[in-house]
Motif scaffolding. Sequence first.
Motif, PDB file in Angstrom:
ATOM      1  N   PHE A   8      10.490  54.320 -37.607  1.00 10.11           N
ATOM      2  CA  PHE A   8      10.310  52.862 -37.589  1.00 10.11           C
ATOM      3  C   PHE A   8       8.866  52.455 -37.313  1.00 10.11           C
ATOM      4  O   PHE A   8       8.548  51.270 -37.319  1.00 10.11           O
ATOM      5  N   ALA A   9       7.974  53.429 -37.072  1.00 15.92           N
ATOM      6  CA  ALA A   9       6.582  53.090 -36.771  1.00 15.92           C
ATOM      7  C   ALA A   9       5.894  52.408 -37.951  1.00 15.92           C
ATOM      8  O   ALA A   9       5.197  51.396 -37.784  1.00 15.92           O
ATOM      9  N   SER A  10       6.055  52.954 -39.149  1.00 17.22           N
ATOM     10  CA  SER A  10       5.358  52.386 -40.311  1.00 17.22           C
ATOM     11  C   SER A  10       5.821  50.972 -40.652  1.00 17.22           C
ATOM     12  O   SER A  10       4.978  50.107 -40.929  1.00 17.22           O
ATOM     13  N   PRO A  11       7.146  50.652 -40.651  1.00 18.75           N
ATOM     14  CA  PRO A  11       7.515  49.262 -40.946  1.00 18.75           C
ATOM     15  C   PRO A  11       7.057  48.287 -39.862  1.00 18.75           C
ATOM     16  O   PRO A  11       6.740  47.133 -40.168  1.00 18.75           O
ATOM     17  N   ILE A  12       7.026  48.739 -38.601  1.00 16.02           N
ATOM     18  CA  ILE A  12       6.546  47.848 -37.536  1.00 16.02           C
ATOM     19  C   ILE A  12       5.073  47.513 -37.756  1.00 16.02           C
ATOM     20  O   ILE A  12       4.652  46.347 -37.660  1.00 16.02           O
ATOM     21  N   ILE A  13       4.259  48.535 -38.069  1.00 15.44           N
ATOM     22  CA  ILE A  13       2.828  48.294 -38.324  1.00 15.44           C
ATOM     23  C   ILE A  13       2.641  47.403 -39.546  1.00 15.44           C
ATOM     24  O   ILE A  13       1.825  46.476 -39.551  1.00 15.44           O
ATOM     25  N   ALA A  14       3.398  47.683 -40.608  1.00 13.79           N
ATOM     26  CA  ALA A  14       3.279  46.880 -41.828  1.00 13.79           C
ATOM     27  C   ALA A  14       3.719  45.438 -41.601  1.00 13.79           C
ATOM     28  O   ALA A  14       3.119  44.500 -42.147  1.00 13.79           O
ATOM     29  N   LEU A  15       4.777  45.253 -40.778  1.00 17.00           N
ATOM     30  CA  LEU A  15       5.254  43.903 -40.478  1.00 17.00           C
ATOM     31  C   LEU A  15       4.197  43.133 -39.680  1.00 17.00           C
ATOM     32  O   LEU A  15       3.890  41.974 -39.986  1.00 17.00           O
ATOM     33  N   PHE A  16       3.631  43.785 -38.678  1.00 14.09           N
ATOM     34  CA  PHE A  16       2.578  43.167 -37.875  1.00 14.09           C
ATOM     35  C   PHE A  16       1.376  42.796 -38.749  1.00 14.09           C
ATOM     36  O   PHE A  16       0.812  41.710 -38.631  1.00 14.09           O
TER      37      PHE A  16
END
Length: 384
Positions: free
Chosen positions: A89-97
């Motif tokens: 879930f790290a990549s979608p969190i960074i992309a969402l931010f």
Amino acid sequence: MKRPHWFDFTLPLAVIVVQVWGSAGAQNAQVHPGDPNSRIPLDALGFSLLAAGPVGLLVRRTRPVVALCVAAVATCVYVGAGYSYGPVFASPIIALFNAVQTGHRRAAWSVAGAVYLFFVCYTTWLVPAHQGWLHQASIGAIILVVLTAAEMARARREERAERERVGEEEARRQASEERLTMAQELHDVLGHSISLIHVQASTALHLIDEHPEQARTALATIKQASKDGLTEMRSVLGVLRDGAPRSPTAGLDQLDELVARAGPDVTMETAGDPRPLPPGVERAAYRIIQESLTNVTKHAPGARATVTITYGAEELSVRVADGGSTGPGALADENGGNGIPGMRERAAALGGSLTAHALPAGFLVEALLPIPPVAGDEPSEDTE
């Protein structure tokens, strides 16, 4: 703050390492052969999906919505295929931010809503151990926390950018005001010096044959006026140098020199108790007197003039009166300039006033400039 270009590649690489290494470790506690609730072990597809999201982050600056969609789809496919939970879930969190920070708020909230619906459907109907509303609420809370943090960071950045923009506009406004002030100072300096030189040169030409000694005096005056004008002009232009004062230096302490240059027909009187005044008031008073004496030189050469400075409790009175000339002025054929309007603007800029009108014999300029009250004279409130 602008990040270096190498950071665009370092972050995705770091996220790949975290997701692959962390997920490989997390599956040890989630993969149980024979257990219907077990997650499946990582294979080529699983590792590819773990790398797909971080690879999408490579375009997060130029295509933030594309990076968000790639990370979200890769994560949903990874979870839907049954691989172990973990740092995927790290990549979608960074992309969402990142999407919120770059201004794509609608896309960010839409993708976040779609991801939430996927997890609700997946944990409710597609896993053997169905999850209840508490689990769904936890997922929604985590997504909301990420979005809220991103919105707060975006708001702070926009506020900081707005403060910087306002600061730059204020700096440009101050620079423009300083340029206007310098232009006005140069106008007054050059106008006074050139007018004095013009009048004295006319006098010298008129007297050079019959009264050479008087012509010599006029030429000496021209020499001194040109020298003083150049010196004062250099002083005004000195504000352009680094480390120089940010305002021209003309003040009431230079009035004696100004009156002396104007000639023996000009006298100065002072009333009240002289005291230090704000630089802006001193500069305005000096320039008003200088412009008034310039007008006397232009339009009433040879007239006797009196400069009166009166220090009041809360205002400075500047008065220049002349007795008029019996002959035409040396510059009487010129069109009217901006002398009196310029003096009136100087006074008004300080909250004061200026009047200029003809007398039965001569002309009068009078300015009232507000000044700080004398220490100890401030009005005090009566106590009952």
